[in-house]
Design a protein around this motif. Sequence first.
Motif, mmCIF file in Angstrom:
data_model
loop_
_atom_site.group_PDB
_atom_site.id
_atom_site.type_symbol
_atom_site.label_atom_id
_atom_site.label_comp_id
_atom_site.label_asym_id
_atom_site.label_seq_id
_atom_site.Cartn_x
_atom_site.Cartn_y
_atom_site.Cartn_z
ATOM 1 N N GLN A 54 10.902 6.062 54.386
ATOM 2 C CA GLN A 54 10.846 5.064 55.454
ATOM 3 C C GLN A 54 10.451 3.696 54.904
ATOM 4 O O GLN A 54 11.037 2.671 55.268
ATOM 5 C CB GLN A 54 9.844 5.486 56.522
ATOM 6 C CG GLN A 54 10.307 6.625 57.414
ATOM 7 C CD GLN A 54 9.243 6.980 58.422
ATOM 8 O OE1 GLN A 54 8.523 7.959 58.274
ATOM 9 N NE2 GLN A 54 9.119 6.177 59.460
ATOM 10 N N GLY A 55 9.455 3.682 54.046
ATOM 11 C CA GLY A 55 9.023 2.425 53.441
ATOM 12 C C GLY A 55 10.109 1.812 52.577
ATOM 13 O O GLY A 55 10.327 0.593 52.603
ATOM 14 N N LEU A 56 10.805 2.650 51.820
ATOM 15 C CA LEU A 56 11.899 2.168 50.979
ATOM 16 C C LEU A 56 12.960 1.480 51.837
ATOM 17 O O LEU A 56 13.467 0.407 51.488
ATOM 18 C CB LEU A 56 12.504 3.349 50.219
ATOM 19 C CG LEU A 56 13.323 3.075 48.959
ATOM 20 C CD1 LEU A 56 12.486 2.389 47.906
ATOM 21 C CD2 LEU A 56 13.893 4.381 48.432
ATOM 22 N N GLY A 57 13.299 2.101 52.975
ATOM 23 C CA GLY A 57 14.275 1.506 53.871
ATOM 24 C C GLY A 57 13.765 0.251 54.547
ATOM 25 O O GLY A 57 14.465 -0.765 54.602
ATOM 26 N N ALA A 58 12.529 0.308 55.054
ATOM 27 C CA ALA A 58 11.960 -0.863 55.728
ATOM 28 C C ALA A 58 11.851 -2.039 54.777
ATOM 29 O O ALA A 58 11.994 -3.197 55.188
ATOM 30 C CB ALA A 58 10.595 -0.508 56.312
ATOM 31 N N GLY A 59 11.605 -1.741 53.491
ATOM 32 C CA GLY A 59 11.488 -2.811 52.508
ATOM 33 C C GLY A 59 12.759 -3.610 52.328
ATOM 34 O O GLY A 59 12.717 -4.780 51.929
ATOM 35 N N ALA A 60 13.905 -3.009 52.621
ATOM 36 C CA ALA A 60 15.181 -3.724 52.510
ATOM 37 C C ALA A 60 15.507 -4.519 53.765
ATOM 38 O O ALA A 60 16.318 -5.447 53.715
ATOM 39 C CB ALA A 60 16.311 -2.733 52.218
ATOM 40 N N LEU A 61 14.892 -4.188 54.897
ATOM 41 C CA LEU A 61 15.269 -4.815 56.168
ATOM 42 C C LEU A 61 14.721 -6.227 56.323
ATOM 43 O O LEU A 61 15.452 -7.149 56.706
ATOM 44 C CB LEU A 61 14.805 -3.941 57.331
ATOM 45 C CG LEU A 61 15.389 -2.526 57.391
ATOM 46 C CD1 LEU A 61 14.850 -1.776 58.608
ATOM 47 C CD2 LEU A 61 16.904 -2.553 57.422
ATOM 48 N N ALA A 62 13.430 -6.411 56.038
ATOM 49 C CA ALA A 62 12.815 -7.724 56.273
ATOM 50 C C ALA A 62 13.420 -8.820 55.395
ATOM 51 O O ALA A 62 13.755 -9.897 55.902
ATOM 52 C CB ALA A 62 11.309 -7.637 56.086
ATOM 53 N N PRO A 63 13.576 -8.618 54.056
ATOM 54 C CA PRO A 63 14.195 -9.693 53.263
ATOM 55 C C PRO A 63 15.610 -10.010 53.720
ATOM 56 O O PRO A 63 16.035 -11.167 53.693
ATOM 57 C CB PRO A 63 14.185 -9.128 51.835
ATOM 58 C CG PRO A 63 13.140 -8.084 51.821
ATOM 59 C CD PRO A 63 13.146 -7.500 53.203
ATOM 60 N N THR A 64 16.362 -8.986 54.138
ATOM 61 C CA THR A 64 17.723 -9.230 54.628
ATOM 62 C C THR A 64 17.688 -10.098 55.877
ATOM 63 O O THR A 64 18.499 -11.030 56.037
ATOM 64 C CB THR A 64 18.426 -7.904 54.943
ATOM 65 O OG1 THR A 64 18.366 -7.047 53.798
ATOM 66 C CG2 THR A 64 19.884 -8.137 55.298
ATOM 67 N N ALA A 65 16.747 -9.816 56.769
ATOM 68 C CA ALA A 65 16.621 -10.638 57.978
ATOM 69 C C ALA A 65 16.272 -12.075 57.621
ATOM 70 O O ALA A 65 16.823 -13.027 58.201
ATOM 71 C CB ALA A 65 15.545 -10.039 58.892
ATOM 72 N N TYR A 66 15.373 -12.269 56.672
ATOM 73 C CA TYR A 66 14.988 -13.622 56.259
ATOM 74 C C TYR A 66 16.192 -14.401 55.729
ATOM 75 O O TYR A 66 16.402 -15.569 56.063
ATOM 76 C CB TYR A 66 13.910 -13.562 55.174
ATOM 77 C CG TYR A 66 12.524 -13.248 55.665
ATOM 78 C CD1 TYR A 66 12.283 -12.869 56.988
ATOM 79 C CD2 TYR A 66 11.435 -13.304 54.814
ATOM 80 C CE1 TYR A 66 11.010 -12.566 57.428
ATOM 81 C CE2 TYR A 66 10.154 -13.006 55.248
ATOM 82 C CZ TYR A 66 9.943 -12.638 56.556
ATOM 83 O OH TYR A 66 8.673 -12.336 56.985
ATOM 84 N N VAL A 67 16.986 -13.746 54.856
ATOM 85 C CA VAL A 67 18.143 -14.421 54.267
ATOM 86 C C VAL A 67 19.167 -14.756 55.351
ATOM 87 O O VAL A 67 19.748 -15.846 55.362
ATOM 88 C CB VAL A 67 18.775 -13.560 53.164
ATOM 89 C CG1 VAL A 67 20.065 -14.197 52.647
ATOM 90 C CG2 VAL A 67 17.792 -13.377 52.006
ATOM 91 N N ALA A 68 19.392 -13.827 56.283
ATOM 92 C CA ALA A 68 20.336 -14.086 57.378
ATOM 93 C C ALA A 68 19.893 -15.285 58.209
ATOM 94 O O ALA A 68 20.703 -16.138 58.586
ATOM 95 C CB ALA A 68 20.470 -12.847 58.261
#
Length: 480
Positions: A123-137
Amino acid sequence: MAGVSATVSAAAPARTSDLFAPGLRGLTIGLVSTITLVALESLAIGTVMPEVAGELGDLPLFGWVYTAFFLGSLIGIVLAGGVLDRMPLQRPFAVGLGLFGLGLVIGGLAPSMPVLIAARFLQGLGAGALAPTAYVAIGRCLPERLQPRMFAMLSTAWVVPGIIGPSMAAVVGELAGWRWVFLGLIPLLAVAGGLALNALRHVPAAAEPAVGDEPRATSDLRRLGAALAAAAGAGLLVAGLGAVDPLVLVAGAALGIAILLPTYRWLTPPGTLRLAEGVPAAVLLRGLMTFSFFAADAYIALLLQTWRGTPLALTGVVFTVTTIAWTLGTWMQARRIDHYGPRRFVALGFACIAIGGLLTLPVVAGAPPELTIVTWAIPGIGMGFMFSAVTLVVLRGVEETEQGSASSSLQLSDILGTVLGTGVAGAFIAAGTRAGPEGLGPALAAVLVLSIGAAVLGLLASGRVGTFTAREDRGSAAVD
């Protein structure tokens, strides 16, 4: 890139409703709903953990259910930062959603505590990819005048989970069992994630790497190695600080620092450890703010329930008010940051954490514990003032092709500050409890002093965060 200037005038004052204009509403709804579900799971798990431990046993592994999530997030953040600048954003976001969802499935079906810990790591591995992607978007698609409002929206995405998450988890755990706290989110995650993925498909990828740049496979392997080293260093440092044997404490802490510092230096912008003005200072200060806040916040429940003997309901009220205060601070910052600049909000935020800690100290000594509802809301509003402010400094201070790695560095500092803050404070608590029944009070006081000291350092360094770089508005991409 299709702009939305026809829908959202670049010259008009920023309005929250602009985030739901035809060109942006898909991205706004998709990101906010996905973050809301991640927040809901993160805040709900603590409510059912006593029931989980009662069924699965292995109580000594209780803390690793949380630690595994943070270590997984750290690795996910670093790996995401390596690909966000060179591939369509929906790909790392889809991988993050898949890993988070897989963690929910495994967690809901876990037959033992080690399996649950592995699920939380996923879960942490997946969540770790979500926030930076949102920031870049956000950096690529939103006009700069709307970016503070969007970050305020993401902060608001934590409010409802903060209010209803623990209570909802308690009801679900009572009626259907703790496993449905995991499994019940899967269909909701599929819907929210689908909305976000559909919007992210229309966000253009960054430019291809120039000739002579490091090959992708080599870069990815290096970042994976660095991510694992950072996680190992943080884990060794925290484990060492909690050791009873002084030799193990010193050796573990020293080895953890020796691994963590050079890795952190490599994964963050040049000059971060020197607090170089601008983006490097913003990255380092993000870690210092999460260290100072969560070092104390993680043990407020212990202060109220164990040391002062208050009912669980008071703890819930304190955390709910703190979450609302954080969001209120974010919205206040969003409306005025372009006028006052980030330095004032960062300085004010650190000052609020220090003041809140000072006002909470008397509760340890016997002041009415209900005071914490007010005193600990002050650090909450302080985090709202500065958390998004440094994000904006980073997004506006780098080129679009560097926003992925910069966002990853910011999130890395975020996680490390949380892990180290709770870890160092946890070592104080462990030492206090080993000293006897009366040792917890002084240990809690030491934790608050630690938080105050870190906040004062942040206040002194806040001037290094710099100001926003004046540049032409990038505009936005239509993502519906």
